[in-house]
Design an enzyme around this catalytic site. Structure first.
Site, short mmCIF file in Angstrom:
data_model
loop_
_atom_site.label_atom_id
_atom_site.label_comp_id
_atom_site.label_asym_id
_atom_site.label_seq_id
_atom_site.Cartn_x
_atom_site.Cartn_y
_atom_site.Cartn_z
N ARG A 139 7.91 -3.43 -5.45
CA ARG A 139 9.27 -3.89 -5.75
C ARG A 139 9.22 -4.95 -6.83
O ARG A 139 8.26 -5.73 -6.92
CB ARG A 139 9.94 -4.49 -4.51
N ALA A 145 0.81 -1.22 0.00
CA ALA A 145 0.00 0.00 0.00
C ALA A 145 0.84 1.27 0.00
O ALA A 145 0.30 2.37 -0.15
CB ALA A 145 -0.93 0.00 1.21
N THR A 176 2.92 -1.92 6.19
CA THR A 176 1.90 -0.91 6.45
C THR A 176 0.88 -1.45 7.44
O THR A 176 0.43 -0.75 8.35
CB THR A 176 1.21 -0.51 5.13
N SER A 222 4.49 1.04 -1.36
CA SER A 222 5.57 0.91 -2.35
C SER A 222 5.45 -0.43 -3.06
O SER A 222 4.76 -1.34 -2.60
CB SER A 222 6.94 1.04 -1.68
N ASP A 271 -0.55 -10.31 -0.45
CA ASP A 271 0.86 -10.26 -0.05
C ASP A 271 1.13 -11.00 1.26
O ASP A 271 2.20 -11.58 1.44
CB ASP A 271 1.38 -8.83 0.00
#
Length: 487
Positions: free
Chosen positions: A15, A11, A257, A13, A235
């Site tokens: 990668r 939420a 987060t 970033s 995730d």
């Protein structure tokens, strides 16, 4: 040699991580990192989904594919949010962010109509005002009538890349619309919010192969035939798959987060104790159950940094906290006032004023207040989950970006009285890639994949130093008097 790409978008970033096995070790390399944040559009908080997809292709184009024989890719993101697609296969609008308050009224309306007990018995999913069921119920009927398919965020990205529409099981479970018994969308719940089962793509398991990236993208970004594999697209599901743990008596915190604190189980737990504690039974990789509690996590730190102390690194903020004593205030980290305030630091200070406590003013005081209360909240939930699951937790694994904060790890060990094993910070990417390796037969099972992770990625141990049970008891009394948690 097989290479695997984990696209891991949280939420705050995203990668791009490249992984492969070399000399019997899992080698991970971060190729690209990009920011993610919601924006305001027509009075709603929204995600720029097109920009996220553009960032994915930017990262993919930075990889040197020359020595790679076979390449697979898996996508994981946060849960609950979705994209509407029309009958021409086009996105109707940018997806609304779960931090928007539009679904608050519908939460009460739906839970009054169907009752929380009935919804929980069907789905086993915790009650949060931003769950997909309440977000969808807040959509206008004019909008719903134009919807051909509702695709969750990672499923929409997979669709853009491959043209295939599916709903991956681990993320589907976060919607609070999937029936535990049938493992499919519950038609009674859908009817209650004005949608039909046909408006959702078929639910598939992690490990499902969708096909290769579309030819037009391969030409535009000079990509090879990358095979897209459904991984644990929530995730946390990938993070849990990447935890270097074995046996039965362990718990985890996937710390980002959000902090997701729970255990890995074979079967769901929908007992009265689980319902009262607002615990969730989300699907995991390999048909497991993630029995867990959502905790606000590093969100408060992230917002205070962005709003007030952006010249400090996260580590620098933690270093400042070391200068102050812990447990000077009691904060309910999960209070809804912290979900999406206009000014996080002012909200924190007002909370202390409203509860007649010392107001933290310096950066170090503020950070110690947050970290010590996160540790206390973790400890309270560790005790609760032991009661609900009837098991003793001997080890607590903390993975994700938050596992790098030594102060928080040690405070957590101290107030839980349990050894904390921190790392790997790349657990989500590792679990994502391990799931891809299951499909390519490079690992034989999740257990084998976890053994590979144990032998490849570093962890750090924190033993309880000065466990003070009186502090936790006082904190639990504070929560009881506040009335937000049943205990």
């Amino acid at each position: 040699m097989n290479f695997h790409i984990a696209v891991d978008i949280g939420a705050s970033s995203g990668r791009i991580i490249l992984g492969h096995i070399e000399n019997e070790k899992l080698i991970l390399k971060q190729v690209y990192r990009f920011r993610n944040d919601f924006f305001e559009e027509n009075g709603l908080k929204k995600w720029n989904i097109d920009e996220l997809i553009k960032e994915i292709f930017t990262g993919l184009s930075m990889i040197n594919y020359q020595k790679m024989n076979n390449v697979t890719l898996g996508i994981d993101t946060w849960g609950v949010d979705y994209v509407f697609v029309n009958n021409k296969g086009k996105k109707i609008s940018n997806p609304v962010c779960y931090r928007d308050s539009r679904a608050d009224k519908k939460f009460q309306e739906i839970t009054d109509k169907l009752t929380k007990e009935k919804i929980y018995a069907k789905t086993g999913i915790q009650f949060q005002k931003f769950n997909t069921i309440y977000q969808l119920s807040s959509e206008s009927q004019n909008t719903i009538s134009d919807v051909d398919k509702v695709l969750l965020i990672p499923d929409y990205i997979n669709y853009v890349l491959t043209g295939k529409m599916v709903t991956e099981a681990t993320n589907a479970s976060t919607t609070q619309l999937v029936n535990l018994a049938s493992e499919d969308f519950d038609e009674e719940l859908l009817k209650a919010i004005g949608l039909k089962k046909e408006q959702f793509a078929k639910i598939v398991e992690p490990g499902t192969v969708l096909g290769t990236i579309k030819e037009k993208y391969r030409r535009e970004y000079k990509l090879p035939k990358i095979q897209i594999v459904c991984v644990g697209s929530h995730d946390t599901a990938s993070a849990v798959a990447g935890i270097p743990a074995f046996g039965k008596n362990w718990a985890y915190i996937s710390s980002g987060t959000w902090s997701l604190l729970g255990t890995e189980e074979k079967f769901p737990n929908t007992t009265q104790e689980a319902f009262d504690g607002n615990y969730t039974n989300e699907r995991g990789v390999n048909h497991s159950i993630r029995f867990l509690k959502n905790i606000m996590g590093m969100w408060i730190v992230q917002r205070i940094k962005k709003e007030n102390f952006n010249n400090f690194s996260f580590q620098g903020m933690a270093d400042e906290a070391e200068k102050f004593l812990p447990f000077q205030q009691f904060i309910d980290i999960n209070d809804s006032v912290f979900l999406s305030p206009k000014n996080m630091l002012l909200t924190l200070k007002n909370y202390c004023v409203g509860t007649s406590q010392k107001v933290p003013r310096e950066l170090g005081e503020i950070m110690m207040c947050i970290y010590s209360n996160l540790a206390l909240y973790y400890a309270n939930e560790i005790q609760r989950i032991q009661r609900i699951s009837r098991k003793t937790i001997n080890n607590l694994f903390i993975v994700g970006g938050g596992c790098n904060i030594d102060l928080l790890n040690q405070l957590t060990a101290d107030v839980t009285g349990i050894e904390v094993i921190a790392g790997p910070s790349e657990a989500t990417a590792a679990g994502n890639i391990i799931t891809q390796m299951l499909e390519t037969k490079e690992v034989s099972s999740i257990t084998a994949g976890r053994k590979l992770i144990v032998n490849s990625l570093p962890v750090k141990r924190y033993k309880p130093a000065t466990f003070n049970s009186d502090i936790l008891k006082k904190y639990q009394l504070f929560l009881k008097e506040k009335g937000d948690l049943n205990d």
